[in-house]
Design an enzyme around this catalytic site. Structure first.
Site, PDB file in Angstrom:
ATOM      1  N   CYS A   1      27.575 104.055  47.046  1.00 13.37           N
ATOM      2  CA  CYS A   1      26.220 103.532  47.293  1.00 13.37           C
ATOM      3  C   CYS A   1      26.159 102.798  48.639  1.00 13.37           C
ATOM      4  CB  CYS A   1      25.782 102.631  46.148  1.00 13.37           C
ATOM      5  SG  CYS A   1      25.892 103.374  44.516  1.00 13.37           S
TER       6      CYS A   1
ATOM      7  N   ASP B   1      18.514 111.484  42.157  1.00 13.47           N
ATOM      8  CA  ASP B   1      18.866 110.400  43.069  1.00 13.47           C
ATOM      9  C   ASP B   1      17.767 110.230  44.113  1.00 13.47           C
ATOM     10  OD1 ASP B   1      20.008 108.569  44.774  1.00 13.47           O
ATOM     11  OD2 ASP B   1      21.965 109.559  44.844  1.00 13.47           O
TER      12      ASP B   1
ATOM     13  N   HIS C   1      21.923 108.409  40.380  1.00 13.04           N
ATOM     14  CA  HIS C   1      22.539 107.551  41.387  1.00 13.04           C
ATOM     15  C   HIS C   1      23.421 106.490  40.723  1.00 13.04           C
ATOM     16  CE1 HIS C   1      22.698 105.646  45.387  1.00 13.04           C
ATOM     17  NE2 HIS C   1      22.727 104.512  44.709  1.00 13.04           N
TER      18      HIS C   1
END
Length: 245
Positions: free
Chosen positions: A133, A179, A211
């Protein structure tokens, strides 16, 4: 941008059970979690650049232990210095981004100090970066001469296309089907850039996950568990091929 800024999905997920086996040390003046391989060798090393849960999050420390079990001296630097997300407190993602989330002027020096410390204090010869991330941006930023030799990122955020264009080392990406941070159009944009570079690249897309799956998925759901494990094995195979001297 090659990926969008972080959103609420960056702070959603499941805490994983397990006892970590590493230790906390200071490397290059930076607080780090450190996991040694069985042979204690440090010549092939990995830096994990975490999501906004920070270096103290149990999930990512367990992942560091797994990389160590696969033969890599693994380090998680504290990129946040107390500004990571506390899941036990009320959380507003936009307020966090505006007021607390570290930026390049803060994270770059921490990364540089960690890399310097690993090469000088631990005689690291080959250095890979793992970015989840938030951390994906810094793997790509430092995938250059004098930085990281090899990179891997899962569901990256905040990556600028110029950062991808500036890469010189091999990069592997694990992406989620669902995502909003790294959606299909951003994956295609990234792929278009990677195709023009000389460095090897790989992008795997995992269905039935969203995600954050590589760190915070629900392990009680078989497809999520499978995707997390395969994304990890993707990273190990990539480093085995391109990082080990």
């Amino acid at each position: 941008m090659a990926s969008n800024p972080i959103g609420r999905c960056c702070a959603v997920g499941v805490k994983h059970e397990g006892t970590t086996t590493g230790e906390e040390k200071t490397i290059g003046g930076v607080k780090c979690y450190v996991a040694y391989p069985e042979d204690k060798k440090t010549e092939n090393a990995l830096i994990i650049f975490t999501d906004i849960m920070g270096y103290g999050f149990n999930n990512v420390r367990l992942i560091a232990d797994q990389y160590a079990a696969n033969g890599y001296f693994t380090v998680i630097p504290d990129l946040f210095n107390g500004n990571e997300v506390d899941l036990n407190q009320p959380f507003d993602i936009q307020k966090y981004i505006a007021e607390k989330m570290p930026r390049v002027p803060t994270v770059d020096p921490i990364t540089t100090a960690t890399i310097k410390g690993l090469r000088e204090e631990y005689a690291v010869k080959r250095l890979g970066g793992v970015g989840y991330c938030f951390g994906g941006k810094y793997v790509i930023r430092f995938l250059k001469q004098g930085g990281l030799d090899v990179g891997y990122t899962a569901h990256p955020s905040f990556v600028d296309k110029e950062e991808v264009e500036g890469m010189v080392g091999p990069l592997s990406i694990a992406a989620a089907e669902t995502d909003q941070i790294f959606p299909a159009e951003k994956r295609r944009e990234t792929e278009d850039i990677l195709q023009k570079l000389e460095a090897p690249y790989q992008m795997n897309l995992f269905s039935d996950v969203s995600h954050g799956f590589a760190v915070r998925c629900d392990l009680s759901k078989p497809r999520e568990k499978f995707a997390k494990e395969q994304a990890f094995l993707q990273a190990v195979a990539w480093f085995d091929e391109y990082l080990k001297a």
